[in-house]
Design an enzyme around this catalytic site. Structure first.
Site, PDB file in Angstrom:
ATOM      1  N   HIS A 129       3.337   9.352 -20.800  1.00 14.16           N
ATOM      2  CA  HIS A 129       4.336  10.413 -20.722  1.00 14.16           C
ATOM      3  C   HIS A 129       4.405  11.056 -19.349  1.00 14.16           C
ATOM      4  O   HIS A 129       5.372  11.745 -19.032  1.00 14.16           O
ATOM      5  CB  HIS A 129       4.081  11.485 -21.803  1.00 14.16           C
ATOM      6  N   ASP A 159      -0.043   6.025 -25.313  1.00 17.17           N
ATOM      7  CA  ASP A 159       0.173   6.974 -24.216  1.00 17.17           C
ATOM      8  C   ASP A 159      -0.711   6.644 -23.015  1.00 17.17           C
ATOM      9  O   ASP A 159      -1.263   7.534 -22.359  1.00 17.17           O
ATOM     10  CB  ASP A 159      -0.094   8.410 -24.689  1.00 17.17           C
ATOM     11  N   SER A 230      -2.577  16.219 -17.708  1.00 21.27           N
ATOM     12  CA  SER A 230      -2.367  14.959 -18.419  1.00 21.27           C
ATOM     13  C   SER A 230      -2.645  13.757 -17.524  1.00 21.27           C
ATOM     14  O   SER A 230      -2.155  13.683 -16.394  1.00 21.27           O
ATOM     15  CB  SER A 230      -0.923  14.883 -18.924  1.00 21.27           C
TER      16      SER A 230
END
Length: 488
Positions: A129, A159, A230
């Site tokens: 993402h 992911d 992230s």
């Protein structure tokens, strides 16, 4: 008098010394003696291998204000040939302005994230993402050097994304394992929250195997992780990567004490496939599954609520070819136990297509062993439309408030079954259990049902107040229901 005071003083000193001695050997004292861990040496070694990732996106626009002409209102009043003072604004010819303006493209910042080197020749691990839908990806090292990165491969289901920059002799992080993690263990994260590069935060492992996705059991921590973290590494006290920081559980959008990380073991398996093939190939067996609750376990005769219950078998798929039936409970696949239903997609998905595997299922009160050849999961799995049962014309038989009729040959072919009876009306115990008209009852008390008369015979054997397990097919999917006969 003075001797008494001396005696009391000595007693007080003795008690004080004993209290100090007991405190020194207590767990609290030991904890205070050990103190909190010192992360400085870990950070010094790990920080050069962690990178900041920023991305851009190309968007279409017809002007500077989100694609709108800022002087559109003036042209509506004064005509299409209006020019603002100084000749600014839309410089197209009047004939062009009267029609639809030609779209223009512009590059805008899209987002920031983190990543880390897994090899000295420039391979970087991050989240899908972070780089999804990006037109350009830029990687910045701790010394400020910036590189343009290319995507080697990206996997939305886990992911995980693998990037590559044109560089050599990059600092790398040692890869550990999440298999040995325990609750309460110290961990730390390095990343770029809100674009603040090389930010270090620490905490403990709060939970292991947290179920939030189809393919990965996450590591839950209380490490402060925010947008921009992230893709960054989660490190243990040995300085080894045990996870990739991926998500936060928050009502505000910022850190609220719950962070989720992808276990590094699964992430590295994905990265290996991305590096070799540019994509991830997963196995499939062609079933839809559901949870095995206590009621389902009781109805099917299992000692404990474990495994994955097959609610539907995909036509002509590997499972149907292997003999899997709706209502089967898969307990073991390729030597791996299926403790809960969410284990099966991960186990099957990580099995290479073409693998011949052994599958142990629980069927009608006894174990059954099946041989299955694993297929390959397509990029988009088609879902079969549920067939709507036609209204029956025959008169039925009734037991436990459930009225059933025989299935026609066409219905058996349509539902892809060779036995069962169809419910036409329901009340009483059957209605309480959740049966509805149109349901097809396949088994009663682990016995196949082939006719309304047999259904009544089996139902009448049920003891008052004792649950009677029925496997029911509804809209193409099988499920277990417990019907409780009324107490006399």
């Amino acid at each position: 008098m003075q001797s008494i005071q001396h005696k009391r003083l000595w007693q007080l000193m003795f008690l004080t010394l004993m209290a100090l001695l007991l405190w020194q050997i207590s767990p609290v004292a030991k904890a205070n003696t050990v103190g909190l861990p010192d992360f400085t040496s870990i950070v010094e070694k790990a920080e050069p291998a962690v990178v900041n990732i920023r991305t851009t996106a190309t968007v279409s626009s017809n002007g500077s204000s989100g694609g709108r002409d800022p002087y559109e209102m003036f042209r509506w009043f004064f005509g299409p040939d209006f020019q603002p003072p100084g000749g600014g604004g839309n410089d197209q010819a009047p004939q062009q302005r009267r029609g639809n303006p030609e779209p223009q493209e512009r590059t805008v910042p899209r987002g920031v994230g983190s990543g880390f080197f897994i090899s000295a020749d420039g391979y970087i691990l991050t989240n899908h993402h972070v780089i999804d839908d990006a037109s350009e990806i830029f990687v910045t090292l701790t010394d400020g050097t910036e590189y343009k990165a290319k995507v080697i491969g990206s996997d939305e289901r886990t992911d995980v994304a693998l990037l590559k920059i044109d560089a050599q002799d990059m600092a790398t992080l040692p890869i550990g394992t999440a298999a040995d993690l325990k609750k309460g263990q110290w961990v730390l994260a390095i990343g770029s929250p809100f674009g603040l590069e090389s930010t270090v935060t620490s905490g403990i492992v709060s939970a292991i195997g947290r179920e939030t996705g189809d393919y990965l059991p996450f590591i839950q921590t209380d490490v402060a992780v925010n947008p921009g973290n992230s893709g960054g590494p989660l490190l243990d006290l040995d300085g080894e990567v045990v996870g990739i920081n991926a998500q936060i559980v928050s009502r505000s959008g910022g850190f609220m004490g719950i962070s989720l990380a992808i276990p590094i073991d699964e992430a590295m398996e994905v990265a290996q496939q991305l590096r070799e093939n540019g994509k991830v190939t997963r196995g499939r067996i062609g079933v839809q599954i559901g949870e095995v609750s206590k009621d389902v376990a009781q109805a099917s005769g299992l000692d404990s609520a474990a495994g994955a219950m097959v609610s539907r078998v995909v036509p002509d798929g590997p499972a149907e070819q292997a003999g899997v039936e709706p209502g089967d409970i898969i307990l073991e696949f390729d030597g791996k136990k299926i403790e809960k239903w969410s284990d099966l997609p991960r186990v099957v998905g990580s099995t290479a297509p073409g693998t011949k595997a052994k599958m142990n299922v629980w069927r009608k009160g006894k174990p059954v062993s099946l041989d299955i050849t694993v297929g390959e999961m397509p990029s988009a799995q088609p879902v079969a439309a549920a067939a709507q049962p036609a209204e029956p014309k025959a008169q039925g038989e009734t037991a436990l408030g459930i009225t059933v009729v025989s299935l026609t040959d066409d219905e058996k072919k349509e539902f892809r079954i060779n036995h069962g009876v169809k419910v036409t009306a329901v009340e009483g115990a059957g209605e309480v259990a959740g049966l509805t008209p149109g349901d097809v009852i396949l088994t009663v008390d682990n016995t196949d049902v082939s006719s309304p008369k047999q259904f009544v015979e089996l139902a009448q054997k049920a003891q008052a107040g004792k649950p009677l397990g029925m496997m029911v097919q509804r809209n193409g999917q099988a499920q277990w229901l417990l019907v409780r006969p009324a107490k006399k």
